[in-house]
Design a protein around this motif. Structure first.
Motif, short mmCIF file in Angstrom:
data_model
loop_
_atom_site.label_atom_id
_atom_site.label_comp_id
_atom_site.label_asym_id
_atom_site.label_seq_id
_atom_site.Cartn_x
_atom_site.Cartn_y
_atom_site.Cartn_z
N LYS A 48 5.98 -127.57 59.76
CA LYS A 48 5.55 -127.97 61.10
C LYS A 48 6.23 -129.27 61.50
CE LYS A 48 1.39 -128.74 63.89
NZ LYS A 48 1.81 -127.80 64.93
N ALA A 49 6.79 -129.29 62.70
CA ALA A 49 7.50 -130.48 63.18
C ALA A 49 6.51 -131.58 63.53
CB ALA A 49 8.34 -130.13 64.40
N GLU A 50 6.80 -132.79 63.04
CA GLU A 50 5.92 -133.93 63.31
C GLU A 50 6.47 -134.82 64.42
OE1 GLU A 50 3.08 -134.14 61.89
OE2 GLU A 50 3.35 -132.58 60.37
N THR A 51 7.73 -134.61 64.81
CA THR A 51 8.36 -135.44 65.84
C THR A 51 9.05 -134.54 66.87
OG1 THR A 51 10.48 -135.54 64.67
CG2 THR A 51 8.83 -137.23 64.11
N PRO A 52 9.35 -135.08 68.06
CA PRO A 52 10.10 -134.29 69.04
C PRO A 52 11.45 -133.83 68.51
CG PRO A 52 9.14 -136.24 70.08
CD PRO A 52 8.92 -136.38 68.60
N GLN A 53 12.11 -134.70 67.71
CA GLN A 53 13.40 -134.32 67.13
C GLN A 53 13.24 -133.15 66.16
OE1 GLN A 53 12.20 -137.42 67.26
NE2 GLN A 53 13.62 -138.48 68.65
N GLY A 54 12.15 -133.20 65.38
CA GLY A 54 11.87 -132.11 64.46
C GLY A 54 11.60 -130.81 65.20
N GLN A 55 10.92 -130.90 66.33
CA GLN A 55 10.64 -129.71 67.14
C GLN A 55 11.93 -129.13 67.70
OE1 GLN A 55 7.45 -128.28 67.70
NE2 GLN A 55 8.81 -126.65 68.40
N LEU A 56 12.84 -130.00 68.15
CA LEU A 56 14.14 -129.55 68.64
C LEU A 56 14.92 -128.84 67.55
CD1 LEU A 56 15.28 -132.60 70.82
CD2 LEU A 56 14.67 -130.32 71.65
N PHE A 57 14.90 -129.41 66.33
CA PHE A 57 15.60 -128.81 65.20
C PHE A 57 15.02 -127.43 64.88
CE2 PHE A 57 15.90 -128.02 60.60
CZ PHE A 57 17.28 -128.03 60.44
N ASN A 58 13.69 -127.34 64.84
CA ASN A 58 13.05 -126.05 64.56
C ASN A 58 13.41 -125.01 65.61
OD1 ASN A 58 11.88 -127.23 62.36
ND2 ASN A 58 9.76 -126.93 63.01
N ASN A 59 13.45 -125.43 66.88
CA ASN A 59 13.80 -124.50 67.96
C ASN A 59 15.25 -124.03 67.83
OD1 ASN A 59 11.34 -124.41 69.29
ND2 ASN A 59 11.78 -126.21 70.53
N PHE A 60 16.15 -124.97 67.48
CA PHE A 60 17.56 -124.59 67.36
C PHE A 60 17.76 -123.61 66.20
CE2 PHE A 60 21.93 -125.09 65.83
CZ PHE A 60 22.62 -124.82 67.00
N VAL A 61 17.14 -123.90 65.06
CA VAL A 61 17.29 -123.03 63.88
C VAL A 61 16.70 -121.65 64.15
CG1 VAL A 61 16.60 -122.67 61.48
CG2 VAL A 61 17.38 -124.93 62.22
N SER A 62 15.48 -121.61 64.68
CA SER A 62 14.83 -120.31 64.91
C SER A 62 15.57 -119.52 65.99
CB SER A 62 13.36 -120.49 65.29
OG SER A 62 13.22 -121.33 66.41
N GLY A 63 16.07 -120.21 67.03
CA GLY A 63 16.84 -119.53 68.06
C GLY A 63 18.17 -119.01 67.55
N SER A 64 18.82 -119.76 66.67
CA SER A 64 20.10 -119.33 66.09
C SER A 64 19.92 -118.12 65.19
CB SER A 64 20.74 -120.48 65.31
OG SER A 64 21.07 -121.55 66.17
N VAL A 65 18.88 -118.15 64.35
CA VAL A 65 18.60 -117.00 63.47
C VAL A 65 18.25 -115.78 64.33
CG1 VAL A 65 17.06 -116.07 61.70
CG2 VAL A 65 17.86 -118.43 61.53
N GLY A 66 17.46 -116.00 65.38
CA GLY A 66 17.12 -114.90 66.29
C GLY A 66 18.36 -114.34 66.96
N GLY A 67 19.26 -115.23 67.39
CA GLY A 67 20.50 -114.78 68.03
C GLY A 67 21.37 -113.97 67.07
N PHE A 68 21.41 -114.39 65.79
CA PHE A 68 22.19 -113.66 64.79
C PHE A 68 21.61 -112.27 64.57
CE2 PHE A 68 22.81 -112.29 60.40
CZ PHE A 68 24.20 -112.34 60.30
N MET A 69 20.29 -112.18 64.38
CA MET A 69 19.67 -110.88 64.11
C MET A 69 19.78 -109.96 65.31
SD MET A 69 18.42 -108.84 62.02
CE MET A 69 18.32 -109.99 60.64
N GLY A 70 19.59 -110.53 66.51
CA GLY A 70 19.75 -109.71 67.71
C GLY A 70 21.15 -109.14 67.83
N THR A 71 22.15 -109.93 67.44
CA THR A 71 23.54 -109.49 67.49
C THR A 71 23.82 -108.40 66.47
OG1 THR A 71 24.18 -111.71 68.21
CG2 THR A 71 25.94 -110.29 67.41
N VAL A 72 23.27 -108.53 65.28
CA VAL A 72 23.43 -107.50 64.25
C VAL A 72 22.87 -106.17 64.75
CG1 VAL A 72 22.66 -106.74 61.96
CG2 VAL A 72 23.42 -109.10 62.29
#
Length: 297
Positions: free
Chosen positions: A191-215
């Protein structure tokens, strides 16, 4: 007010956030889309990989060719991404109510994503058709409006909807993989404790989602590109017509690898692109929350 209890943002906020995110993503990654389309339209064994295709375009046609066909997707991106996130929000609320669940589950996020993709596909088709015809190496069209005029003249208004079924399946599977993965990855990450951590979590989850959607959706994208690149000839049945038979034809004639032509530039665009998309959406939604104040914060 706790995040779980805050009031959902109005439709217009989700619409605007999706629109801003879509334009940001396409301006960043568009040349990769041109390379992807060129690779998908090449029948038989691929002569070039991603880098070879990119350098060939620049060498033979100039750097500007990497941005040919940019206007239709730019005009499309705002409504498309807006519809994607707004319909995902709509279907999510609908399925939560129907299921009686209090919060989103993995299964509901996949069903929601697939439904959002199906909704989005109806908006996308004419813009995608114009873009593909402009990106084709053999294209002689003067520009987007020339494509529209010639297609309507030869095939009628419905000609702008060639590839509708393939586009439906492309968006159905991409959105299911994208939104389903976002939910799963977010649940697995600390769980993200800071706004920066939330941004990182969003980028990682969005990137993994983009990869799986592409596959999941690349084979359907290959079929869609081929259907939309060819003009219909009266009395002649197109080689690539319906999606699933076309998948079988490509598999049989060119091998399984042909179903993933253009995968590398596509995933290089849509994996980080999915991360950028989610980052911008969440950033924009937070601005709306701050502007509207309680009970949205």
């Amino acid at each position: 007010m706790a995040t779980e209890q805050r009031k959902p943002l109005p439709f217009i906020a989700n619409f605007a956030a999706g629109a801003i995110a879509g334009v940001s993503e396409i301006l960043t990654f568009y040349p990769l889309d041109v390379v992807k389309t060129r690779m998908q339209l090449e029948t038989g064994k691929s002569k070039h990989g991603m880098v070879g295709t990119l350098t060939a375009i620049v060498r033979e046609e100039g750097v500007g060719r990497l941005y040919r066909g940019l206007v239709p997707p730019l005009l499309l991106e705002a409504p498309k991404r807006a519809v994607k996130f707004a319909s995902n929000d709509f279907w999510g609320k609908t399925y939560l109510k129907l299921s009686g669940e209090s919060k989103m589950t993995s299964q509901l996020s996949i069903i929601t994503g697939c439904s959002a993709g199906a909704t989005e596909s109806f908006v996308v088709v004419p813009f995608e058709l114009v873009k593909i015809k402009l990106q084709d190496k053999t294209s002689t069209f003067a520009g987007p409006m020339d494509v529209v005029k010639q297609v309507i003249k030869k095939e009628g208004v419905l000609g702008l909807y060639a590839g509708m079924e393939a586009t439906f399946w492309r968006h159905f599977w991409w959105n299911g993989g994208y939104f389903g993965c976002i939910h799963q990855v977010r649940a697995m990450m600390p769980k993200a404790e800071t706004p920066q951590g939330q941004l990182f979590n969003n980028f990682v989850s969005g990137s993994v989602g983009g990869f799986m959607g592409t596959v999941l959706n690349t084979p359907f994208d290959v079929v869609k590109s081929r259907i939309q690149s060819v003009s219909k000839v009266p009395g002649v049945v197109p080689k690539y017509n319906w999606t699933y038979p076309a998948l079988v034809t490509i598999f049989r004639e060119e091998g399984p690898a042909a179903l993933y032509k253009g995968f590398t530039p596509k995933v290089l665009r849509l994996a980080p692109g999915g991360g950028v998309l989610l980052l911008v959406v969440e950033f924009t939604l937070n601005i709306f929350r701050q502007a509207l104040g309680p009970p949205y914060i």
